[in-house]
Design a protein around this motif. Structure first.
Motif, short mmCIF file in Angstrom:
data_model
loop_
_atom_site.label_atom_id
_atom_site.label_comp_id
_atom_site.label_asym_id
_atom_site.label_seq_id
_atom_site.Cartn_x
_atom_site.Cartn_y
_atom_site.Cartn_z
N MET A 65 -6.43 7.83 13.04
CA MET A 65 -5.60 6.97 11.97
C MET A 65 -4.50 7.91 11.24
O MET A 65 -4.93 8.77 10.82
CB MET A 65 -6.47 6.34 10.93
N THR A 66 -3.36 7.44 11.13
CA THR A 66 -2.27 8.24 10.32
C THR A 66 -1.96 7.71 9.30
O THR A 66 -1.90 6.49 9.08
CB THR A 66 -1.26 8.38 11.43
N ALA A 67 -1.42 8.43 8.48
CA ALA A 67 -1.02 8.03 7.13
C ALA A 67 -0.28 9.23 6.56
O ALA A 67 0.32 9.97 7.07
CB ALA A 67 -2.30 7.70 6.04
N CYS A 68 -0.10 9.61 5.15
CA CYS A 68 0.47 10.84 4.66
C CYS A 68 -0.22 11.60 3.60
O CYS A 68 -0.78 11.65 2.68
CB CYS A 68 1.75 10.29 3.77
N SER B 238 -6.38 19.58 5.32
CA SER B 238 -6.35 20.54 6.18
C SER B 238 -4.96 20.69 7.28
O SER B 238 -4.98 19.68 7.64
CB SER B 238 -7.67 20.46 7.29
N GLN B 239 -4.39 21.27 6.91
CA GLN B 239 -3.06 21.46 7.53
C GLN B 239 -2.01 20.13 7.68
O GLN B 239 -1.67 19.54 8.67
CB GLN B 239 -3.32 22.00 9.09
N ARG B 240 -2.01 19.65 6.35
CA ARG B 240 -1.00 18.47 6.12
C ARG B 240 -1.67 17.21 6.50
O ARG B 240 -1.34 16.35 6.85
CB ARG B 240 0.15 18.74 7.00
N ARG B 241 -3.03 17.39 6.96
CA ARG B 241 -4.09 16.14 7.13
C ARG B 241 -4.94 15.98 6.07
O ARG B 241 -5.70 16.83 5.85
CB ARG B 241 -4.63 16.67 8.52
N HIS B 242 -4.81 14.77 5.84
CA HIS B 242 -5.90 14.56 4.39
C HIS B 242 -7.09 13.50 5.02
O HIS B 242 -6.65 12.49 5.49
CB HIS B 242 -5.21 13.75 3.42
N GLY C 69 -25.12 11.96 2.43
CA GLY C 69 -24.61 11.26 3.48
C GLY C 69 -23.45 11.33 3.33
O GLY C 69 -22.76 11.10 2.14
N GLU C 70 -22.48 11.07 4.45
CA GLU C 70 -21.14 10.79 4.64
C GLU C 70 -20.61 9.80 5.35
O GLU C 70 -20.84 9.90 6.61
CB GLU C 70 -20.45 12.20 4.73
N LEU C 71 -19.66 8.85 4.82
CA LEU C 71 -19.10 7.79 5.56
C LEU C 71 -17.48 8.27 5.90
O LEU C 71 -16.82 8.31 4.88
CB LEU C 71 -19.09 6.54 4.95
N LEU C 72 -17.20 8.45 7.11
CA LEU C 72 -15.57 8.92 7.31
C LEU C 72 -14.75 7.70 7.35
O LEU C 72 -15.12 6.50 7.84
CB LEU C 72 -15.59 9.59 8.73
N LEU C 73 -13.82 7.70 6.53
CA LEU C 73 -12.87 6.55 6.42
C LEU C 73 -11.66 6.74 7.37
O LEU C 73 -10.97 5.78 7.51
CB LEU C 73 -12.46 6.39 4.91
N GLY C 74 -11.17 8.06 7.63
CA GLY C 74 -9.96 8.02 8.31
C GLY C 74 -9.23 9.01 7.69
O GLY C 74 -9.45 9.75 6.64
N ALA C 75 -7.91 9.37 8.17
CA ALA C 75 -7.15 10.39 7.60
C ALA C 75 -5.71 9.93 7.29
O ALA C 75 -5.00 9.04 7.82
CB ALA C 75 -7.13 11.70 8.39
N VAL C 76 -4.89 10.71 6.59
CA VAL C 76 -3.46 10.44 6.16
C VAL C 76 -2.82 11.82 6.63
O VAL C 76 -3.12 12.93 6.24
CB VAL C 76 -3.20 10.19 4.95
#
Length: 393
Positions: A1-4, A85-89, A102-109
């Motif tokens: 998933m791309t975002a900013c 991490s390197q312009r990726r959130h 526990g951890e639920l991954l939502l995606g990245a920007v």
């Protein structure tokens, strides 16, 4: 998933990377979250505030967090975390699972432009969604980063560089931002239910920088910063959402060699903005302490903060008790309850436990205010207040 991607939260230099927002609190005051420190390591921590005593639950991941990581509590008790991490959130929801996390991954920007800065907005009123803005060179992207269907969602692109972030209603529809265009900053409103439609909120003078710092949806009280009264020197003022009365800049909110930052407004004062108590962080050469002020009582009461106060964090109860979270070695999760002065009255003395705080000093004598006519708060732009109508008392 791309975002900013998020602005660094360290403001004290590389040697002391302390997070800007030491403690984020849900709009209903149920939960708080912060980055806690264990030696040289950082880990997320969730505080539960709605029980008889506050308590903290550590939420460490498989490795320590970076000091610039942001965390934000959700209404269901989970904690949103943003890691860079390197312009990726990357965004995840953390929650306790017995002895573990526990951890639920939502995606990245992702922000390919190195000049783009992304930051979380204050907790949404509903507590079920979380938003962020990615500030670029010429525009600002608004993102829904938690509570969506398919991970981070791009909601709108707003011309200009935006800062701040204040919710104007209980639904989480109307968001106020401070937008810089052409070298001047003006507060605007973004309508999240109309595709990010933008409308002006505040313009005191054409050449002034006018920012919205805090708002209370119940009463419509707004706390404002503007240099209209003194060009180049921002001052604190107040107004009422939807009112035709001018913005006022009381002398009691003007302290020499001190910085005042409002952080909480007393809720529940429907149609009574002048009676709302406001909590302010006061920063001076020897530390930070607490200020309490009301529009109807033109007097700033200065109070000693509890030891270990997570400065700039706190919330009011509807009956006028100011609760301040603090953490010390002896008490790593505490909430001080301040007994603050009643409207138009003298201080009632020190705070009660869950912590301790006592009255330190008061400002000069109060003056009788012009009480504004009550108006129903509504999420529409504040009417413009010409410079000639500014009230500075």
């Amino acid at each position: 998933m791309t975002a900013c991607a998020i602005e660094p939260t360290a403001e004290n230099g590389d040697d002391d990377p302390t997070p800007d927002a030491p403690c984020a609190i849900t709009a209903d005051g149920t939960y708080a979250a912060r980055l806690a420190r264990d030696g040289d390591s950082w880990f997320p921590e969730r505080w539960t505030l709605d029980g008889p005593e506050p308590y903290a639950v550590p939420l460490p991941a498989h490795q320590p967090e970076e000091p610039g990581t942001e965390v934000q509590p959700m209404a269901d008790g989970r904690v949103l975390i943003r890691r860079l991490s390197q312009r990726r959130h990357a965004f995840s929801l953390l929650y306790p699972t017995g002895p573990g996390t526990g951890e639920l991954l939502l995606g990245a920007v992702e922000c390919p432009d190195e000049d783009t800065v992304l930051r979380l907005l204050p907790p949404a009123p509903c507590g079920q969604r979380a938003y962020a803005v990615a500030v670029g060179r010429r525009s600002t992207a608004l993102w829904l980063v938690a509570g969506g269907v398919f991970g981070p969602e791009h909601l709108a692109e707003i011309p200009g560089r935006c800062s701040g972030g204040v919710w104007l209603d209980r639904r989480g529809r109307m968001l106020a931002l401070d937008r810089e265009v052409g070298g001047r900053t003006k507060a605007i409103v973004v309508d999240l239910e109309r595709g990010g439609e933008v409308s002006p909120l505040l313009q005191i003078a054409a050449g002034s920088d006018d920012r919205l710092l805090l708002a209370d949806p119940d009463s419509g009280l707004l706390l404002i910063s503007s240099d209209a009264p003194s060009p180049g020197k921002p001052r604190l003022g107040w107004g009422v959402l939807g009112s035709s009365l001018p913005v006022r800049f009381p002398e009691s909110l003007r302290l020499a060699d001190r910085a005042l930052t409002p952080f909480a407004i007393q809720p529940g004062q429907v149609l009574q903005p002048e009676s709302c108590a406001v909590g302010l962080r006061i920063d001076g050469p020897f530390g930070s302490w607490v200020g309490v002020w009301r529009p109807a009582d033109r007097r700033l009461h200065q109070l000693t903060a509890p030891d270990g106060w997570l400065a700039g964090s706190g919330l009011w109860t509807e009956d006028g008790v100011l609760r301040l979270p603090y953490a010390t070695e002896a008490e790593p999760c505490g909430v001080a309850r301040l007994a603050v002065p009643p409207a138009g009255g003298e201080p009632r003395g020190g705070g009660s436990s869950e912590g301790a705080a006592e009255v330190a000093a008061d400002a000069a004598d109060a003056l009788e205010p012009e009480a504004p006519e009550p108006v129903a708060p509504r999420p529409v732009p504040l009417q413009q207040a010409p410079l000639a109508r500014l009230v500075t008392k």
